[in-house]
Design a protein around this motif. Structure first.
Motif, short mmCIF file in Angstrom:
data_model
loop_
_atom_site.label_atom_id
_atom_site.label_comp_id
_atom_site.label_asym_id
_atom_site.label_seq_id
_atom_site.Cartn_x
_atom_site.Cartn_y
_atom_site.Cartn_z
N HIS A 1 0.83 -1.21 0.00
CA HIS A 1 0.00 0.00 0.00
C HIS A 1 0.87 1.26 0.00
O HIS A 1 0.51 2.27 -0.59
N HIS A 2 2.03 1.20 0.64
CA HIS A 2 2.93 2.35 0.74
C HIS A 2 4.13 2.25 -0.19
O HIS A 2 5.04 3.07 -0.13
N SER A 3 4.16 1.23 -1.04
CA SER A 3 5.38 0.90 -1.77
C SER A 3 5.92 2.02 -2.66
O SER A 3 7.12 2.08 -2.91
N ALA A 4 5.08 2.90 -3.14
CA ALA A 4 5.54 3.94 -4.07
C ALA A 4 6.68 4.76 -3.47
O ALA A 4 7.67 5.03 -4.13
N GLY A 5 6.57 5.15 -2.21
CA GLY A 5 7.61 5.98 -1.63
C GLY A 5 8.09 5.48 -0.29
O GLY A 5 8.63 6.24 0.50
N LEU A 6 7.89 4.19 0.01
CA LEU A 6 8.27 3.67 1.32
C LEU A 6 9.78 3.61 1.48
O LEU A 6 10.48 2.99 0.68
N ARG A 7 10.27 4.30 2.50
CA ARG A 7 11.70 4.26 2.84
C ARG A 7 11.93 3.50 4.14
O ARG A 7 12.95 2.87 4.30
N VAL A 8 10.96 3.62 5.07
CA VAL A 8 11.12 3.01 6.38
C VAL A 8 9.80 2.38 6.82
O VAL A 8 8.76 3.02 6.78
N LEU A 9 9.89 1.11 7.23
CA LEU A 9 8.76 0.43 7.86
C LEU A 9 9.12 0.22 9.31
O LEU A 9 10.15 -0.39 9.63
N VAL A 10 8.29 0.76 10.20
CA VAL A 10 8.51 0.60 11.64
C VAL A 10 7.47 -0.37 12.17
O VAL A 10 6.27 -0.13 12.04
N LEU A 11 7.96 -1.47 12.76
CA LEU A 11 7.07 -2.42 13.42
C LEU A 11 7.16 -2.16 14.92
O LEU A 11 8.23 -2.27 15.52
N ASP A 12 6.03 -1.79 15.49
CA ASP A 12 5.97 -1.39 16.90
C ASP A 12 5.58 -2.60 17.76
O ASP A 12 4.46 -3.09 17.69
N LEU A 13 6.52 -3.05 18.57
CA LEU A 13 6.31 -4.19 19.47
C LEU A 13 6.10 -3.75 20.91
O LEU A 13 6.19 -4.57 21.82
#
Length: 131
Positions: A43-55
């Motif tokens: 869904h965010h792939s066009a401009g995704l630089r950082v994926l944050v997974l919050d644990l």
């Protein structure tokens, strides 16, 4: 088991996506979380630089959680990077340290710190990271 986009105040920088993971990540739900995370990535792939997974709300995580994070890291598109937020004294943080995944994935003590480190590994994670 549903993933929740993490509301940020203020919202994260452009190119960042934040997902809050469930309280337990184990053999019962880890396989089902992967497609949910990857759908959010697409869904965010066009401009995704950082994926944050919050644990931070995750109380329990076993080796399947480690596999999940490693698989997400491997599947991220292009130059997108994975960051993890985990309470320093929590079970997920300890599991990531014992598994060695902390060497490959930056782990931050809180969401603000993870979002502030826009340059990624160049400035490195905060005090919650293993050396």
């Amino acid at each position: 088991m549903p993933l929740r986009p993490r509301p940020c105040d203020p919202c994260g920088p452009p190119g960042c996506a934040v997902l809050a993971l469930p309280p337990d990540i184990d053999f019962c739900n880890a396989a089902g979380l992967l497609p949910l995370i990857m759908t959010a990535v697409e869904h965010h792939s066009a401009g995704l630089r950082v994926l944050v997974l919050d644990l931070t709300a995750t109380r329990f995580m076993d080796s399947q959680g480690v596999r999940l994070l490693d698989e997400v890291r491997r599947r991220l598109p292009g130059s997108a990077r994975l960051r993890v937020v985990a309470a320093p004294k929590g079970v997920p943080s300890r599991v990531l340290e014992l598994s060695g995944l902390r060497r490959d994935v930056p782990v931050y003590d809180n969401l603000a710190e993870a979002l502030r480190q826009e340059s990624g590994a160049a400035s490195g994670p905060g005090s919650g990271s293993a050396a």
